[in-house]
Write a protein that holds these residues in place. Structure first.
Motif, PDB file in Angstrom:
ATOM      1  N   LYS A  92       0.844  -1.187   0.000  1.00 46.90           N
ATOM      2  CA  LYS A  92       0.000   0.000   0.000  1.00 46.90           C
ATOM      3  C   LYS A  92       0.884   1.245   0.000  1.00 46.90           C
ATOM      4  O   LYS A  92       1.721   1.428   0.886  1.00 46.90           O
ATOM      5  CB  LYS A  92      -0.896  -0.007   1.244  1.00 46.90           C
ATOM      6  CG  LYS A  92      -1.776   1.228   1.392  1.00 46.90           C
ATOM      7  CD  LYS A  92      -2.542   1.175   2.705  1.00 46.90           C
ATOM      8  CE  LYS A  92      -3.306   2.464   2.952  1.00 46.90           C
ATOM      9  NZ  LYS A  92      -3.973   2.459   4.284  1.00 46.90           N
ATOM     10  N   HIS A  93       0.720   2.108  -1.002  1.00 46.59           N
ATOM     11  CA  HIS A  93       1.476   3.354  -1.102  1.00 46.59           C
ATOM     12  C   HIS A  93       0.606   4.534  -0.662  1.00 46.59           C
ATOM     13  O   HIS A  93      -0.577   4.601  -1.033  1.00 46.59           O
ATOM     14  CB  HIS A  93       1.953   3.597  -2.540  1.00 46.59           C
ATOM     15  CG  HIS A  93       3.021   2.649  -2.992  1.00 46.59           C
ATOM     16  ND1 HIS A  93       2.755   1.361  -3.414  1.00 46.59           N
ATOM     17  CD2 HIS A  93       4.361   2.804  -3.078  1.00 46.59           C
ATOM     18  CE1 HIS A  93       3.883   0.766  -3.747  1.00 46.59           C
ATOM     19  NE2 HIS A  93       4.878   1.612  -3.557  1.00 46.59           N
ATOM     20  N   GLY A  94       1.182   5.431   0.120  1.00 45.47           N
ATOM     21  CA  GLY A  94       0.460   6.626   0.526  1.00 45.47           C
ATOM     22  C   GLY A  94       0.098   7.502  -0.665  1.00 45.47           C
ATOM     23  O   GLY A  94       0.782   7.488  -1.695  1.00 45.47           O
ATOM     24  N   LYS A  95      -0.971   8.293  -0.510  1.00 42.95           N
ATOM     25  CA  LYS A  95      -1.460   9.096  -1.634  1.00 42.95           C
ATOM     26  C   LYS A  95      -0.465  10.159  -2.077  1.00 42.95           C
ATOM     27  O   LYS A  95      -0.435  10.548  -3.250  1.00 42.95           O
ATOM     28  CB  LYS A  95      -2.790   9.753  -1.246  1.00 42.95           C
ATOM     29  CG  LYS A  95      -3.927   8.767  -1.015  1.00 42.95           C
ATOM     30  CD  LYS A  95      -5.222   9.475  -0.646  1.00 42.95           C
ATOM     31  CE  LYS A  95      -6.354   8.474  -0.418  1.00 42.95           C
ATOM     32  NZ  LYS A  95      -7.621   9.154  -0.030  1.00 42.95           N
ATOM     33  N   THR A  96       0.331  10.683  -1.160  1.00 44.49           N
ATOM     34  CA  THR A  96       1.252  11.772  -1.501  1.00 44.49           C
ATOM     35  C   THR A  96       2.669  11.284  -1.778  1.00 44.49           C
ATOM     36  O   THR A  96       3.576  12.089  -1.960  1.00 44.49           O
ATOM     37  CB  THR A  96       1.303  12.795  -0.352  1.00 44.49           C
ATOM     38  OG1 THR A  96       1.764  12.142   0.840  1.00 44.49           O
ATOM     39  CG2 THR A  96      -0.064  13.396  -0.100  1.00 44.49           C
ATOM     40  N   VAL A  97       2.871   9.973  -1.813  1.00 42.52           N
ATOM     41  CA  VAL A  97       4.224   9.430  -1.976  1.00 42.52           C
ATOM     42  C   VAL A  97       4.743   9.679  -3.390  1.00 42.52           C
ATOM     43  O   VAL A  97       4.057   9.420  -4.378  1.00 42.52           O
ATOM     44  CB  VAL A  97       4.236   7.917  -1.663  1.00 42.52           C
ATOM     45  CG1 VAL A  97       5.523   7.276  -2.162  1.00 42.52           C
ATOM     46  CG2 VAL A  97       4.095   7.692  -0.174  1.00 42.52           C
ATOM     47  N   LYS A  98       5.968  10.193  -3.465  1.00 45.49           N
ATOM     48  CA  LYS A  98       6.664  10.389  -4.735  1.00 45.49           C
ATOM     49  C   LYS A  98       8.049   9.758  -4.592  1.00 45.49           C
ATOM     50  O   LYS A  98       8.924  10.294  -3.928  1.00 45.49           O
ATOM     51  CB  LYS A  98       6.784  11.873  -5.076  1.00 45.49           C
ATOM     52  CG  LYS A  98       7.441  12.137  -6.427  1.00 45.49           C
ATOM     53  CD  LYS A  98       7.484  13.626  -6.719  1.00 45.49           C
ATOM     54  CE  LYS A  98       8.128  13.904  -8.085  1.00 45.49           C
ATOM     55  NZ  LYS A  98       8.220  15.352  -8.360  1.00 45.49           N
ATOM     56  N   VAL A  99       8.210   8.583  -5.213  1.00 49.69           N
ATOM     57  CA  VAL A  99       9.438   7.798  -5.050  1.00 49.69           C
ATOM     58  C   VAL A  99      10.412   8.106  -6.176  1.00 49.69           C
ATOM     59  O   VAL A  99      10.028   8.225  -7.342  1.00 49.69           O
ATOM     60  CB  VAL A  99       9.123   6.288  -5.034  1.00 49.69           C
ATOM     61  CG1 VAL A  99      10.392   5.474  -4.807  1.00 49.69           C
ATOM     62  CG2 VAL A  99       8.094   5.965  -3.954  1.00 49.69           C
ATOM     63  N   ALA A 100      11.690   8.247  -5.829  1.00 47.84           N
ATOM     64  CA  ALA A 100      12.756   8.383  -6.820  1.00 47.84           C
ATOM     65  C   ALA A 100      13.872   7.409  -6.468  1.00 47.84           C
ATOM     66  O   ALA A 100      14.111   7.120  -5.295  1.00 47.84           O
ATOM     67  CB  ALA A 100      13.296   9.806  -6.852  1.00 47.84           C
ATOM     68  N   THR A 101      14.551   6.895  -7.496  1.00 49.21           N
ATOM     69  CA  THR A 101      15.607   5.906  -7.290  1.00 49.21           C
ATOM     70  C   THR A 101      16.911   6.391  -7.901  1.00 49.21           C
ATOM     71  O   THR A 101      16.960   6.752  -9.084  1.00 49.21           O
ATOM     72  CB  THR A 101      15.231   4.551  -7.930  1.00 49.21           C
ATOM     73  OG1 THR A 101      13.983   4.109  -7.386  1.00 49.21           O
ATOM     74  CG2 THR A 101      16.296   3.514  -7.655  1.00 49.21           C
ATOM     75  N   LEU A 102      17.964   6.411  -7.078  1.00 51.36           N
ATOM     76  CA  LEU A 102      19.315   6.642  -7.593  1.00 51.36           C
ATOM     77  C   LEU A 102      19.872   5.271  -7.947  1.00 51.36           C
ATOM     78  O   LEU A 102      20.373   4.547  -7.093  1.00 51.36           O
ATOM     79  CB  LEU A 102      20.189   7.322  -6.530  1.00 51.36           C
ATOM     80  CG  LEU A 102      21.618   7.680  -6.969  1.00 51.36           C
ATOM     81  CD1 LEU A 102      21.595   8.854  -7.935  1.00 51.36           C
ATOM     82  CD2 LEU A 102      22.494   8.008  -5.777  1.00 51.36           C
TER      83      LEU A 102
END
Length: 603
Positions: free
Chosen positions: A344-354
């Motif tokens: 489950k991902h939060g509604k405001t989550v913005k994930v970035a990957t290095l």
């Protein structure tokens, strides 16, 4: 101590720049030297000069007669037609090399997961690198040169290599020169540090921590001297006119000055403030991994994983290659879907990957750095201060001239730094770092860590760089047999558990059964089987042990600082401090072993 090799008035230049000018250095028996400096300043070139692989334009390198030098460089020199066994032991008969404890130790420590009869040409780059390192270490060398030996090694492999090098020679014999960005490794192995910069080699006593302390003090003294020169010229002139005696002795570090340097420095991160900022940006829900399992065909990679990632959490993930770390990261980013359970991902989550692949820069290969940065944001707030992208680039080691450089012409380390900057300018609130230390020198790693200290999001790190992981994360987890396990004892606990697992898998079951039934042996109760009173007593003992470890850790840090700042000419005093340090380390090791046993008992 006997002299092994040395260089006198070395001068080396290329058509566009001078690398070394009038450099004189030496290596003696017992020296374990770490070489640090910015990428491109000549660290690898120095090893090539001292080993005789390249010749200087001026000066000379001399090696004591009979001294054997072995070198691991960054190029792949293995014959692709050989088997692994042939590359390591050549045509030596099996009964000979199998009876050599050194060779057995190297094989077990580096290549036990690589088939002995595999052809070199069929191996991956990382496997070939480990075979090359093993082929070097089975040799009988008086002096070993290693250029980035920790590349392609996991945390266990790096710990093994450090232990091997510490025990390879006697304390006053053999010589080691190592170029690496792994700061934990430098501290664990080296008793001296050479900093390569501005055409010179500056020596420091001790490993990485002692080097940093001395460098900070050097810079502080230089800054104070410059301020004095600018603001107190008349007083200095009067002082000189009174005939002050010349200062010819080497400056000694004072313990009070060193303590002052550390005491005046605030903690690396304001965890309360960062947590509040993270909560305001993310809300209470980030990523919840609920009873998740992941399978690829018949192979189950993860099972029964339960992890609720909190806003502002800074977590490191450990595990052997193939344990499922990348799969776990994929669950967080959404690139991997669970076979069982749910994510489950939060509604405001913005994930970035290095990531390791530098995919963000592919489309910008022909663009100038300044143009690429201009596509993002015009400002960025870090540590409460607003900074322009150019200022951020400068903070990450770019010069103003490099802003006009096409991305394709940047070095690996520069591209890595630009990749991180572009990700941060997108303002994600969950950042996943997958081996972020690749291609970065120690100074740039410190700059990146400093930038991450003020980043108020959730940070997940997978790295074999132990120093970086312990520096930027507040807790660690490990993947064992497909399950996620919290590690209150950090990397040390992980290594201890891995060793226990290996010992258990190799020990005969019959001998284990016999030992458990032997009178007088106390067999720990299985996890979760403690009664109420027993459990409370164990919890009290665990808490007391943690307090003792923390207190002794502070004492050890102070003692190590005394060692680094003590008069290096006072051999008797140094010996006493070293004995004190050894005793503290032994006591802490015993307490940590007790802590692990209690943790296992309590589950």
């Amino acid at each position: 101590m006997a002299h092994l090799l040395g260089a006198e008035n070395l001068h080396l230049e290329y058509p566009t720049r001078i690398i070394f000018d009038a450099v004189t250095i030496g290596v003696n028996e017992g020296d374990r030297i770490g070489i640090v400096g910015r990428n491109g300043d000549g660290k690898s070139t120095l090893l090539s000069l001292l080993s005789g692989r390249i010749q200087p334009d001026g000066g000379r390198v001399t090696v004591r007669g009979g001294v054997r030098i072995g070198m691991l460089d960054q190029s792949d020199v293995l014959d692709p037609t050989l088997t692994v066994g042939q590359a390591i032991v050549g045509d030596t008969e099996e009964y000979i090399w199998a009876g050599d404890p050194l060779i057995r130790d190297v094989i077990d420590g580096l290549i036990r997961d690589i088939p002995w009869d595999s052809v070199i040409g069929s191996l991956s780059g990382g496997q070939r690198r480990r075979v090359a390192l093993a082929a070097l270490l089975v040799g009988d060398w008086d002096c070993v040169f290693l250029d980035e030996p920790t590349n392609h090694l996991d945390v266990e492999g790096i710990a093994w290599l450090a232990e091997h090098l510490k025990n390879r020679w006697g304390r006053t014999s053999g010589g080691l020169l190592v170029v690496t960005h792994d700061r934990w490794f430098l501290d664990e192995v080296c008793n001296a540090t050479w900093e390569v910069h501005d055409r010179i080699i500056e020596p420091f006593e001790g490993g990485y921590a002692a080097y940093i302390l001395q460098r900070v003090e050097r810079d502080r003294m230089a800054s104070a001297s410059e301020a004095k020169r600018q603001n107190l010229m008349r007083k200095e002139l009067a002082w000189l006119r009174r005939g002050a005696p010349a200062r010819t002795a080497k400056p000694k570090f004072r313990i009070d000055a060193a303590n002052q340097l550390i005491e005046n420095e605030p903690p690396a991160r304001n965890t309360v403030q960062l947590s509040q900022m993270a909560t305001s940006r993310l809300g209470k829900d980030v990523v919840d991994i609920l009873d998740v399992g992941v399978s690829y065909g018949d192979k189950q990679v993860l099972r029964d994983v339960e992890w609720r990632i909190a806003p502002g959490e800074r977590t490191g993930i450990l595990g052997v290659n193939g344990a499922g770390k990348s799969t776990l990261l994929g669950l967080i980013t959404g690139e991997v879907q669970p076979t069982t359970g749910r994510v489950k991902h939060g509604k405001t989550v913005k994930v970035a990957t290095l990531s390791q692949e530098l995919a963000e820069l592919v489309e910008h290969a022909n663009d100038r750095v300044s143009d690429v940065v201009a596509l993002k944001r015009t400002s960025y707030v870090t540590g409460g201060k607003e900074m322009t992208p150019s200022q951020l680039l400068e903070r990450l080691g770019f010069s103003s001239a490099q802003l006009q450089t096409p991305v394709k012409d940047l070095s690996g380390g520069q591209r890595r730094r630009l990749q991180l900057l572009l990700i941060l300018l997108d303002e994600p609130n969950v950042l996943v770092l997958d081996e972020p230390s690749n291609d970065l020198d120690t100074d740039m790693l410190a700059a990146m860590e400093d930038l991450l200290d003020s980043w108020p999001g959730t940070l997940i790190v997978v790295s074999h760089d132990r120093y970086l992981m312990e520096r930027v994360t507040d807790q660690q987890y490990a993947i064992f047999d497909g399950q996620l396990r919290h590690l209150p004892g950090g990397v040390d606990q992980y290594l201890a558990l891995r060793k226990q697992t290996e010992d258990a898998s190799t020990a005969p079951s019959a001998s284990l059964a016999a030992s458990s039934s032997t009178p007088g042996n106390t067999v720990p109760a299985p996890t979760g089987s403690l009664g109420g009173a027993e459990k409370r007593n164990a919890e009290k003992e665990l808490s007391a042990t943690e307090r003792k470890i923390a207190k002794l850790g502070e004492t050890l840090t102070a003692t190590q600082l005394r060692l680094a700042t003590h008069d290096q000419g006072d051999y008797a005093g140094l010996n006493l401090i070293m004995q004190e340090t050894t005793a503290l380390e032994s006591t802490i090791a015993e307490l940590e072993e007790s802590w692990l046993e209690l943790s296992e008992l309590l589950g």
